[in-house]
Design a protein around this motif. Sequence first.
Motif, PDB file in Angstrom:
ATOM      1  N   UNK A 169       0.778  -0.912  -0.225  1.00 43.37           N
ATOM      2  CA  UNK A 169      -0.109  -0.003  -0.031  1.00 43.37           C
ATOM      3  C   UNK A 169       0.882   0.956   0.040  1.00 43.37           C
TER       4      UNK A 169
ATOM      5  N   UNK B 208      -3.936  -5.069   7.983  1.00 40.55           N
ATOM      6  CA  UNK B 208      -5.098  -4.073   6.836  1.00 40.55           C
ATOM      7  C   UNK B 208      -5.764  -2.873   7.629  1.00 40.55           C
TER       8      UNK B 208
ATOM      9  N   UNK C  55      -3.349  -0.669   7.814  1.00 42.02           N
ATOM     10  CA  UNK C  55      -2.494  -0.036   7.604  1.00 42.02           C
ATOM     11  C   UNK C  55      -1.105   0.045   8.727  1.00 42.02           C
TER      12      UNK C  55
ATOM     13  N   UNK D  64      -0.167  -5.779   4.224  1.00 40.83           N
ATOM     14  CA  UNK D  64       0.484  -5.626   2.782  1.00 40.83           C
ATOM     15  C   UNK D  64       1.763  -6.003   3.745  1.00 40.83           C
TER      16      UNK D  64
END
Lengths: 362, 362
Positions: free
Chosen positions: B154, B212, B214, B227
């Motif tokens: 991301x 998820x 971040x 990510x």
Amino acid sequence: MSQQAERYVSVVTGELEEFCAAIFRAVDVPEQDAELAARSLVEADLRGVGSHGVVRLQVYTDRLAARATNPRAEPRILHSTRTCAVMDGDNGLGSIVGVRAMQEALRMAGGEDCAFVAVRNGNHFGTAAFFSEIAAEAGAIGFTFTIGGINHMTPWGGAEAMLGNNPFAVAFPTPLGFPIVLDMACSVAARGKIIVAAKDGTPIPDDWAVGPDGKPTTDPVRALQGFVQPIAGPKGYALTMTVGLLSTMLSGGAFGSEVTHMYEDLSQPQNIGQLFGVLPVGAFLDRADYDAHIKKAAEDVKSVRRAPGVEEIFLPGEREHRAKLRQRAEGVAITAAVLAELKELGERYGLSAPRPIGSRAT
Amino acid sequence: MSQQAERYVSVVTGELEEFCAAIFRAVDVPEQDAELAARSLVEADLRGVGSHGVVRLQVYTDRLAARATNPRAEPRILHSTRTCAVMDGDNGLGSIVGVRAMQEALRMAGGEDCAFVAVRNGNHFGTAAFFSEIAAEAGAIGFTFTIGGINHMTPWGGAEAMLGNNPFAVAFPTPLGFPIVLDMACSVAARGKIIVAAKDGTPIPDDWAVGPDGKPTTDPVRALQGFVQPIAGPKGYALTMTVGLLSTMLSGGAFGSEVTHMYEDLSQPQNIGQLFGVLPVGAFLDRADYDAHIKKAAEDVKSVRRAPGVEEIFLPGEREHRAKLRQRAEGVAITAAVLAELKELGERYGLSAPRPIGSRAT
């Protein structure tokens, strides 16, 4: 990780540029070159990259005054094919030589070809982005690689300084009003941050540096006797090695044991090597198609769902572009310590440093 | 960080290559292309980069069988100037298209010019080093950039997959008997390592992944919902963005939301974009001067004082070169799990997978 709050002062951009240019003129740099060199330093401060801004004026001036850098350099092409050239920087200021080299690459490319210029007998040139952005403004993807002016790193597994923290920049033209720009060096943290921690007496994260024995340390004093750590371990070692070789092997610039210390050895030229390259967008595809595609790419990235507390996703170089716009209007921030240095430098040459128009903490 | 010991088996290199080529032929790849694609996969295993070796045979084959990849691709030049070209890969195997593109760059360069070829409609191509080394063997510094085949990352501050872990390679010709090669992707750790940790139930370092939301996480299960992290935080984000843009913007390859999932979406071509470039050493300076300089650089690096417990300093690519020589002679190591996969694949096409000639733990 605590870090000392530094006091910043604002000065008028034009006054700061004029002061730097006057200092350069005072050590025999011709007027046009003095203006360009001044602009390249202030540009870094405007972008918020103070580490490569007017904080470097003193060492540049000291090297010029000692004739370790040639104030009246006349860079020339030693050898060229249609698209590849070697430029001898004549030991001139890095920014002067770098701009000439990038302009030569653009000239050879003529919007139709890729072109690369390798530089020898260059010097520290400030931020790599400055040169790549010249290419982007001309419609080309611009590459800039340089070897660092000090060996602060050791090869992976080593315990002896042999590599610089070699920076590089890639800039992409965009229709966004600013280029997308990567500008990075290959260490986790700047050595300056370790110096601050040592003054504070606070420990540093264990991935910032290794001590003189090559082992990771959280003691900033041992770290300063040792070496800064590459990003991502062996990857960063390979990356800084690659940027160093790209910068020097095609031109005969100094590498490894040939690299002298920018600050500590003013007895001789540094023979800094650099590589500048351009890929004109129009040589590959229609600019309109490229523009539409990169605009879509930028939108994709900027519009992703954000992590909690994050207000905006920035493209590489976008923050720096905003800082530049804001600081051009409001005045450019430099630390009080740097302003004091400028004042002292000014006194040496009978010049007045810019007067602060405001101040703030970090 | 505990990691499951995987059992490795050795197989005869030639037998492994022949098996891969036979599988490719079975899904309609012409003989010469099948051999080259097989060689590129086995080469990665020989170099010790198992993540990009024959472990990929199955997904390549599945995509070929589903006609998501074109087995009988005929890459062609869509547009070119003297030194810049766009190649349409005709959705062929990445290794086939990549070799053609690098050969085209070398042909355009003719030892005298730099040259770059941008590819669209390519596919996953294995290791980037494979292509850059072709340039190095021909006396040129070789650049290879590719966008990844899956969005696992991301943007910095984001919480939505939009970027690949985009790899690139730079290879330098040397007189050392092997090229100096950087080959890296832009994440701290491969996603495969997080999968292993999730199976083991062991925590992961906090810089490997974000969940998820971040936010950094040490929980591998949350990490897999999230990510992989870029190296060095925002630097790695800017780097993977740069490699992605270089790979796609000059050719019209897929970027961001246009990128499909190599493993999960076999319904359509991926339109992977890549960029291949060459800087022939002889276009800049005498090869003998270059050779002497890079040999000295290599000696400087290899001869530094070593950290305690370190037996040897390696140049980028040197370990991989040694592994290749050793494994060519002794047999190439693949995991028992990969061999089982090959057997299953062989059964599907009536072909016998290579028989192990030895085994060892990790």
